[in-house]
Design a protein around this motif. Structure first.
Motif: not given
Length: 244
Positions: A5-6, A9, A88, A92-93
Motif C-alpha cells: 500500500v505504501e 500510494r 488512493d 487508504q479507506r
C-alpha cells in the motif's frame, strides 16, 4: 500476493504531481491571454509513471477504464488522474468503509485468477471487450492443456473428455499419447466431474461467445464470474499429474 500500500500510494502521488495542470507563467515582457493549461511534468516522465500506475489501477480498480469518466479534449491524462485519486482513497479507506457499511463480503480480484486465464484476458479486458476476453482465456486453457498432455489431435470437449476420463490409458501403439489421462492430484477419484465442468463451460460460455453473432457485450461482473470458472479448470489442469 497482497499489494504494498505504501509503495502504491507513493506511485499514485508521483503521477498526480506530474499530471497536475497549471498555467505556465508569461514570458518576460509579454502577456499571453489563454485558458490553456499544461501538465507540470514532461510527457516522457508522465508516460513512464503511467506504465506503473496503470498496473496499480488494474489491481485496485479493475473496471477503471470503462467506469471512470475522462475528458481527453481537456487533457490526455484526465481519466488516469481521477482513477488515481479514487484508487488512493480505496487504498487508504476500503477496510474502514466496508466495516462502517457492513460490507464484509469477499471481492474477486482478476489479478488473482490463474495466470493462464488472466494473461490471455487482460489486453482485451483493458479495452472493455469482456466477452472477447473470456473467449481468449478459454482458448488459452485449451492450448495449455494440449501442451501438457502432448495432444494436438483433439480440442475442447473431446480433449477434456479424454483428459479427465476415469479409464486407464490404453497401452502402446500410436494411440498411447492420444489416450494419456490427466488426474487431479488431490481428488483423483472424481475426474469425471472435471470433465463435466469443462463441457458445461464449452457449451454454455465458449461456444456462444465464439459462434453467435450480435451478442451484446457482457457486463463486467458477469464476465469476471466466467473467467473465474475457467480459472478453476486451469488450476485443475496445471496441478494434475500425467498417468501412462
Amino acid at each position: 500476493m497482497s499489494i504494498d500500500v505504501e509503495w502504491a500510494r507513493g506511485e499514485l502521488a508521483r503521477f498526480l504531481e506530474l499530471t497536475e495542470l497549471y498555467r505556465p507563467p508569461d514570458p518576460p515582457g509579454m502577456t499571453v491571454w489563454t485558458t490553456r493549461k499544461s501538465n507540470r511534468g514532461s510527457q516522457e516522465d508522465i508516460v513512464a509513471s503511467a506504465h506503473v500506475v496503470e498496473q496499480i489501477l488494474d489491481r485496485v480498480l479493475p473496471g477503471w477504464r470503462t467506469e471512470v469518466p475522462g475528458n481527453g479534449r481537456v487533457n490526455r491524462w484526465s481519466q488516469h488522474r481521477e482513477a488515481a485519486q479514487r484508487a488512493d482513497v480505496a487504498l487508504q479507506r476500503d477496510a474502514e468503509i466496508q466495516e462502517r457499511l457492513g460490507d464484509t463480503a469477499l471481492r474477486l480480484n482478476a489479478g488473482n485468477l490463474h495466470p493462464w486465464v488472466w494473461a490471455a484476458a487482460r489486453p482485451l479486458w483493458r479495452g472493455g471487450h469482456f466477452r472477447e476476453a473470456v473467449t481468449a482465456a478459454a482458448r488459452r486453457v485449451n492450448r495449455q492443456t494440449q501442451d501438457k498432455v502432448g495432444r494436438r489431435d483433439a480440442t475442447e470437449t473431446a480433449l477434456f473428455q479424454s483428459v479427465f476420463s476415469k479409464d486407464d490409458p490404453k497401452p502402446g501403439g500410436a494411440e498411447a499419447a492420444a489416450d494419456a489421462r490427466r488426474r487431479k492430484r488431490h481428488l483423483p477419484q472424481r475426474p469425471t466431474r472435471r470433465g463435466c465442468l469443462r463441457r458445461g463451460l464449452h457449451a454454455g460460455i465458449r461456444n456462444p461467445n465464439s459462434h453467435e453473432d450480435g451478442l451484446p457485450e457482457l457486463p463486467e461482473h458477469e464476465a469476471l464470474e466466467q473467467l473465474a470458472a475457467f480459472s478453476v479448470l486451469a488450476r485443475w489442469v496445471d496441478t494434475a499429474i500425467l498417468t501412462t
